[in-house]
Design a protein around this motif. Structure first.
Motif, PDB file in Angstrom:
ATOM      1  N   PHE A   1      13.118   6.946   0.355  1.00 23.98           N
ATOM      2  CA  PHE A   1      11.910   5.973   0.629  1.00 23.98           C
ATOM      3  C   PHE A   1      11.257   6.945   1.594  1.00 23.98           C
ATOM      4  CE2 PHE A   1      16.221   3.867   1.625  1.00 23.98           C
ATOM      5  CZ  PHE A   1      15.914   2.791   1.699  1.00 23.98           C
ATOM      6  N   TYR A   2      10.222   6.071   2.065  1.00 22.09           N
ATOM      7  CA  TYR A   2       9.014   6.935   3.102  1.00 22.09           C
ATOM      8  C   TYR A   2       8.062   5.783   3.197  1.00 22.09           C
ATOM      9  CZ  TYR A   2       6.045   3.177   0.496  1.00 22.09           C
ATOM     10  OH  TYR A   2       5.917   2.097  -0.514  1.00 22.09           O
ATOM     11  N   SER A   3       7.212   6.383   4.442  1.00 24.72           N
ATOM     12  CA  SER A   3       6.437   5.544   5.270  1.00 24.72           C
ATOM     13  C   SER A   3       5.080   6.750   6.265  1.00 24.72           C
ATOM     14  CB  SER A   3       7.745   5.410   6.612  1.00 24.72           C
ATOM     15  OG  SER A   3       6.768   4.787   8.512  1.00 24.72           O
ATOM     16  N   PHE A   4       4.835   5.531   6.544  1.00 28.52           N
ATOM     17  CA  PHE A   4       2.906   5.773   6.447  1.00 28.52           C
ATOM     18  C   PHE A   4       2.614   5.071   7.752  1.00 28.52           C
ATOM     19  CE2 PHE A   4       2.728   6.608   1.748  1.00 28.52           C
ATOM     20  CZ  PHE A   4       1.826   7.772   1.411  1.00 28.52           C
ATOM     21  N   THR A   5       1.327   5.731   8.766  1.00 25.36           N
ATOM     22  CA  THR A   5       0.760   5.025   9.544  1.00 25.36           C
ATOM     23  C   THR A   5      -0.102   5.384   9.763  1.00 25.36           C
ATOM     24  OG1 THR A   5       3.255   5.172  11.279  1.00 25.36           O
ATOM     25  CG2 THR A   5       1.389   5.044  11.967  1.00 25.36           C
ATOM     26  N   ARG A   6      -1.013   4.541   9.812  1.00 27.43           N
ATOM     27  CA  ARG A   6      -2.501   5.021   9.830  1.00 27.43           C
ATOM     28  C   ARG A   6      -3.630   3.829  10.826  1.00 27.43           C
ATOM     29  NH1 ARG A   6      -4.430   9.233   7.505  1.00 27.43           N
ATOM     30  NH2 ARG A   6      -6.604   8.302   7.257  1.00 27.43           N
ATOM     31  N   ARG A   7      -4.420   3.968  11.690  1.00 28.19           N
ATOM     32  CA  ARG A   7      -5.526   3.421  12.474  1.00 28.19           C
ATOM     33  C   ARG A   7      -6.162   2.766  11.422  1.00 28.19           C
ATOM     34  NH1 ARG A   7      -4.504   3.758  17.573  1.00 28.19           N
ATOM     35  NH2 ARG A   7      -4.069   6.198  17.784  1.00 28.19           N
ATOM     36  N   ILE A   8      -5.878   1.147  11.453  1.00 24.17           N
ATOM     37  CA  ILE A   8      -6.873   0.657  10.649  1.00 24.17           C
ATOM     38  C   ILE A   8      -8.014   0.107  11.212  1.00 24.17           C
ATOM     39  CG2 ILE A   8      -7.574  -1.724   9.319  1.00 24.17           C
ATOM     40  CD1 ILE A   8      -4.369   0.098   8.883  1.00 24.17           C
ATOM     41  N   LYS A   9      -9.499   0.235  10.663  1.00 26.19           N
ATOM     42  CA  LYS A   9     -10.413  -0.456  11.258  1.00 26.19           C
ATOM     43  C   LYS A   9     -11.180  -0.908  10.585  1.00 26.19           C
ATOM     44  CE  LYS A   9     -10.804   5.409  12.565  1.00 26.19           C
ATOM     45  NZ  LYS A   9     -11.647   6.100  11.783  1.00 26.19           N
TER      46      LYS A   9
END
Length: 130
Positions: free
Chosen positions: A86-94
């Motif tokens: 399992f993996y996870s990424f969190t990004r702020r979308i512009k």
């Protein structure tokens, strides 16, 4: 003494010529990447989480592997999978953009004892900012 030496030499040659080829082998395993996204229509600046799993029929291809989050063709961030893949990424979308996850594959061992995990890419998801 001569007979013992001949016996040892014969047994050694028998082992070298019959057992050694069995020790050398190769293994290639396919992989696949699933991908989920927390929100495909976020507000500008809102955080979105991309998560999924790297799967294979060989556990060694799943655990502790590098996966990369890509926006279009640009690598944005890299992380490692956990012991279950399992993996996870969190990004702020512009802005509106296309996202996907990429595993470039992995090679283990030294010739003639080589193992390979084949590369894979998740499906692309379109994020539209509202």
């Amino acid at each position: 003494m001569k007979r013992t030496l001949t016996t040892i030499l014969a047994v050694t040659m028998l082992f070298v010529f019959t057992a050694s080829p069995a020790l050398a082998h190769q293994r290639t395993a396919s992989t696949s990447l699933s991908r989920g996204v927390s929100d495909t229509s976020p507000e500008r600046g809102e955080k979105v989480t991309f998560s999924g799993r790297l799967q294979s029929n060989w556990d060694r291809c799943e655990e502790d592997q590098k996966v990369t989050l890509k926006r279009g063709h640009t690598a944005v961030e890299t992380t490692r999978t956990d012991e279950a893949g399992f993996y996870s990424f969190t990004r702020r979308i512009k802005a509106d953009s296309n996202w996907r996850i990429r595993f470039t594959g992995k090679r283990f061992g030294v010739h003639p004892h080589v193992h390979r995990c084949l590369p894979s890419t998740s499906r692309t998801v379109r994020i539209r900012v509202v």
